[in-house]
Design a protein around this motif. Structure first.
Motif, PDB file in Angstrom:
ATOM      1  N   ARG A   1       0.810  -1.225   0.000  1.00 29.92           N
ATOM      2  CA  ARG A   1       0.000   0.000   0.000  1.00 29.92           C
ATOM      3  C   ARG A   1       0.847   1.280   0.000  1.00 29.92           C
ATOM      4  O   ARG A   1       0.615   2.190   0.796  1.00 29.92           O
ATOM      5  N   LYS A   2       1.796   1.370  -0.917  1.00 24.25           N
ATOM      6  CA  LYS A   2       2.615   2.586  -1.031  1.00 24.25           C
ATOM      7  C   LYS A   2       1.745   3.722  -1.575  1.00 24.25           C
ATOM      8  O   LYS A   2       1.073   3.567  -2.581  1.00 24.25           O
ATOM      9  N   THR A   3       1.778   4.872  -0.894  1.00 23.47           N
ATOM     10  CA  THR A   3       0.977   6.024  -1.265  1.00 23.47           C
ATOM     11  C   THR A   3       1.831   7.274  -1.199  1.00 23.47           C
ATOM     12  O   THR A   3       2.485   7.529  -0.181  1.00 23.47           O
ATOM     13  N   GLN A   4       1.803   8.067  -2.255  1.00 18.80           N
ATOM     14  CA  GLN A   4       2.553   9.320  -2.262  1.00 18.80           C
ATOM     15  C   GLN A   4       1.780  10.381  -1.485  1.00 18.80           C
ATOM     16  O   GLN A   4       0.595  10.607  -1.716  1.00 18.80           O
ATOM     17  N   VAL A   5       2.464  11.048  -0.547  1.00 20.18           N
ATOM     18  CA  VAL A   5       1.854  12.095   0.277  1.00 20.18           C
ATOM     19  C   VAL A   5       2.067  13.462  -0.360  1.00 20.18           C
ATOM     20  O   VAL A   5       1.162  14.276  -0.432  1.00 20.18           O
ATOM     21  N   ILE A   6       3.287  13.744  -0.801  1.00 21.05           N
ATOM     22  CA  ILE A   6       3.594  15.009  -1.472  1.00 21.05           C
ATOM     23  C   ILE A   6       4.633  14.735  -2.556  1.00 21.05           C
ATOM     24  O   ILE A   6       5.537  13.924  -2.376  1.00 21.05           O
ATOM     25  N   GLU A   7       4.476  15.429  -3.673  1.00 22.51           N
ATOM     26  CA  GLU A   7       5.379  15.255  -4.800  1.00 22.51           C
ATOM     27  C   GLU A   7       6.355  16.425  -4.859  1.00 22.51           C
ATOM     28  O   GLU A   7       5.966  17.579  -4.692  1.00 22.51           O
ATOM     29  N   ASN A   8       7.615  16.121  -5.103  1.00 22.07           N
ATOM     30  CA  ASN A   8       8.661  17.120  -5.345  1.00 22.07           C
ATOM     31  C   ASN A   8       8.757  18.213  -4.287  1.00 22.07           C
ATOM     32  O   ASN A   8       8.265  19.308  -4.459  1.00 22.07           O
ATOM     33  N   GLY A   9       9.399  17.907  -3.195  1.00 20.55           N
ATOM     34  CA  GLY A   9       9.693  18.972  -2.264  1.00 20.55           C
ATOM     35  C   GLY A   9       9.749  18.601  -0.802  1.00 20.55           C
ATOM     36  O   GLY A   9      10.216  19.381   0.000  1.00 20.55           O
TER      37      GLY A   9
ATOM     38  N   SER B   1      10.760  16.574   2.779  1.00 19.05           N
ATOM     39  CA  SER B   1      11.833  15.806   3.409  1.00 19.05           C
ATOM     40  C   SER B   1      11.612  15.761   4.913  1.00 19.05           C
ATOM     41  O   SER B   1      10.778  16.482   5.450  1.00 19.05           O
ATOM     42  N   TYR B   2      12.363  14.933   5.587  1.00 18.25           N
ATOM     43  CA  TYR B   2      12.327  14.760   7.042  1.00 18.25           C
ATOM     44  C   TYR B   2      10.922  14.494   7.588  1.00 18.25           C
ATOM     45  O   TYR B   2      10.450  15.211   8.464  1.00 18.25           O
ATOM     46  N   PRO B   3      10.240  13.461   7.114  1.00 15.34           N
ATOM     47  CA  PRO B   3       8.895  13.189   7.641  1.00 15.34           C
ATOM     48  C   PRO B   3       8.942  12.738   9.100  1.00 15.34           C
ATOM     49  O   PRO B   3       9.880  12.066   9.521  1.00 15.34           O
ATOM     50  N   ASN B   4       7.918  13.144   9.856  1.00 17.99           N
ATOM     51  CA  ASN B   4       7.814  12.766  11.260  1.00 17.99           C
ATOM     52  C   ASN B   4       6.336  12.601  11.608  1.00 17.99           C
ATOM     53  O   ASN B   4       5.511  13.442  11.264  1.00 17.99           O
ATOM     54  N   TRP B   5       6.009  11.528  12.308  1.00 19.90           N
ATOM     55  CA  TRP B   5       4.624  11.182  12.637  1.00 19.90           C
ATOM     56  C   TRP B   5       4.137  11.902  13.886  1.00 19.90           C
ATOM     57  O   TRP B   5       4.908  12.149  14.807  1.00 19.90           O
ATOM     58  N   SER B   6       2.830  12.157  13.935  1.00 21.85           N
ATOM     59  CA  SER B   6       2.198  12.619  15.177  1.00 21.85           C
ATOM     60  C   SER B   6       2.100  11.425  16.122  1.00 21.85           C
ATOM     61  O   SER B   6       2.117  10.267  15.678  1.00 21.85           O
ATOM     62  N   PRO B   7       1.982  11.663  17.424  1.00 23.67           N
ATOM     63  CA  PRO B   7       1.917  10.550  18.386  1.00 23.67           C
ATOM     64  C   PRO B   7       0.764   9.572  18.141  1.00 23.67           C
ATOM     65  O   PRO B   7       0.886   8.396  18.458  1.00 23.67           O
ATOM     66  N   ASP B   8      -0.337  10.046  17.535  1.00 24.14           N
ATOM     67  CA  ASP B   8      -1.472   9.157  17.268  1.00 24.14           C
ATOM     68  C   ASP B   8      -1.403   8.496  15.883  1.00 24.14           C
ATOM     69  O   ASP B   8      -2.327   7.794  15.482  1.00 24.14           O
ATOM     70  N   SER B   9      -0.340   8.729  15.142  1.00 19.73           N
ATOM     71  CA  SER B   9      -0.103   8.142  13.806  1.00 19.73           C
ATOM     72  C   SER B   9      -1.101   8.613  12.753  1.00 19.73           C
ATOM     73  O   SER B   9      -1.218   8.013  11.694  1.00 19.73           O
ATOM     74  N   LYS B  10      -1.800   9.716  12.992  1.00 24.23           N
ATOM     75  CA  LYS B  10      -2.813  10.206  12.052  1.00 24.23           C
ATOM     76  C   LYS B  10      -2.331  11.358  11.183  1.00 24.23           C
ATOM     77  O   LYS B  10      -2.964  11.697  10.195  1.00 24.23           O
ATOM     78  N   LYS B  11      -1.201  11.955  11.540  1.00 22.02           N
ATOM     79  CA  LYS B  11      -0.680  13.101  10.804  1.00 22.02           C
ATOM     80  C   LYS B  11       0.809  12.914  10.560  1.00 22.02           C
ATOM     81  O   LYS B  11       1.489  12.186  11.278  1.00 22.02           O
ATOM     82  N   LEU B  12       1.277  13.615   9.542  1.00 18.18           N
ATOM     83  CA  LEU B  12       2.687  13.577   9.192  1.00 18.18           C
ATOM     84  C   LEU B  12       3.146  15.016   8.986  1.00 18.18           C
ATOM     85  O   LEU B  12       2.511  15.774   8.249  1.00 18.18           O
TER      86      LEU B  12
ATOM     87  N   TRP C   1       5.236  21.694   6.816  1.00 22.36           N
ATOM     88  CA  TRP C   1       3.911  21.350   6.313  1.00 22.36           C
ATOM     89  C   TRP C   1       3.384  20.165   7.102  1.00 22.36           C
ATOM     90  O   TRP C   1       4.159  19.405   7.704  1.00 22.36           O
ATOM     91  N   MET C   2       2.079  19.964   7.038  1.00 24.70           N
ATOM     92  CA  MET C   2       1.456  18.813   7.700  1.00 24.70           C
ATOM     93  C   MET C   2       0.468  18.166   6.742  1.00 24.70           C
ATOM     94  O   MET C   2      -0.297  18.848   6.064  1.00 24.70           O
ATOM     95  N   ALA C   3       0.470  16.850   6.725  1.00 28.25           N
ATOM     96  CA  ALA C   3      -0.520  16.071   5.975  1.00 28.25           C
ATOM     97  C   ALA C   3      -1.383  15.347   6.978  1.00 28.25           C
ATOM     98  O   ALA C   3      -0.883  14.656   7.869  1.00 28.25           O
ATOM     99  N   ILE C   4      -2.695  15.511   6.843  1.00 27.28           N
ATOM    100  CA  ILE C   4      -3.635  14.799   7.713  1.00 27.28           C
ATOM    101  C   ILE C   4      -3.986  13.496   6.993  1.00 27.28           C
ATOM    102  O   ILE C   4      -4.657  13.510   5.955  1.00 27.28           O
ATOM    103  N   LEU C   5      -3.514  12.392   7.525  1.00 29.08           N
ATOM    104  CA  LEU C   5      -3.706  11.093   6.898  1.00 29.08           C
ATOM    105  C   LEU C   5      -5.020  10.450   7.321  1.00 29.08           C
ATOM    106  O   LEU C   5      -5.630   9.687   6.573  1.00 29.08           O
ATOM    107  N   GLU C   6      -5.431  10.723   8.553  1.00 28.34           N
ATOM    108  CA  GLU C   6      -6.706  10.237   9.084  1.00 28.34           C
ATOM    109  C   GLU C   6      -7.331  11.353   9.908  1.00 28.34           C
ATOM    110  O   GLU C   6      -6.720  11.809  10.871  1.00 28.34           O
ATOM    111  N   PRO C   7      -8.545  11.804   9.546  1.00 24.05           N
ATOM    112  CA  PRO C   7      -9.154  12.877  10.340  1.00 24.05           C
ATOM    113  C   PRO C   7      -9.477  12.395  11.756  1.00 24.05           C
ATOM    114  O   PRO C   7      -9.709  11.215  11.984  1.00 24.05           O
ATOM    115  N   ASP C   8      -9.472  13.336  12.696  1.00 21.98           N
ATOM    116  CA  ASP C   8      -9.814  13.004  14.092  1.00 21.98           C
ATOM    117  C   ASP C   8     -11.277  12.643  14.218  1.00 21.98           C
ATOM    118  O   ASP C   8     -12.113  13.053  13.486  1.00 21.98           O
TER     119      ASP C   8
END
Length: 142
Positions: free
Chosen positions: A99-107, A109-120, A135-142
């Motif tokens: 299940r490889k999924t691209q979060v952001i294209e071209n730009g 680096s240094y990804p880090n997870w939120s403690p609940d694993s829902k944001k990057l 920047w932040m990506a919300i992978l799973e809404p609260d």
């Protein structure tokens, strides 16, 4: 030549992620030098049990996959993929490499997870001046 680096324990200390790079030895001023990781020389992500058994290759692209990090729940992995001179993308995948999924294209680096694993969170460089932004990506809404 093979170079293993970047080991990271899983949140429950049962597995280790690491990077395996293929590189060339260059000579500079008569001394051997670990050559830069050039285009066509892949860096892939591997996983093994904490005791060193069951080594499994998780990525197989002909690019550089790096800055690998476990989600706190141990179910997913975030990483960067690409070549710096062409643009680096942030990806996530299941801990088994599926299940490889691209979060952001071209730009990104240094990804880090939120403690609940829902944001990057990650760094994005502004293209004109090169100033980094967070920047932040919300992978799973609260």
């Amino acid at each position: 030549n093979i170079y293993e680096s970047g080991p990271k324990f899983s949140p429950y200390n049962k597995e280790i992620l690491y990077q395996v790079s293929r590189y060339e030895i260059e000579e500079i001023e008569g001394y051997p030098y670990l050559g830069s990781f050039k285009k066509g020389k892949a860096t892939n992500i591997w996983k093994m049990n904490a005791d060193g058994t069951n080594q499994i290759q998780l990525t197989t692209k002909d690019t550089q996959d790096f800055y690998v990090t476990w989600s706190p729940d141990g179910k997913r992995i975030a990483f960067c993929s690409g070549y710096p001179e062409e643009g680096v993308s942030i990806w996530i995948m299941a801990a088994d490499g599926s299940r490889k999924t691209q979060v952001i294209e071209n730009g990104g680096s240094y990804p880090n997870w939120s403690p609940d694993s829902k944001k990057l969170v990650f760094t994005v460089r502004e293209p004109t001046f090169g100033w980094p932004d967070i920047w932040m990506a919300i992978l799973e809404p609260d």
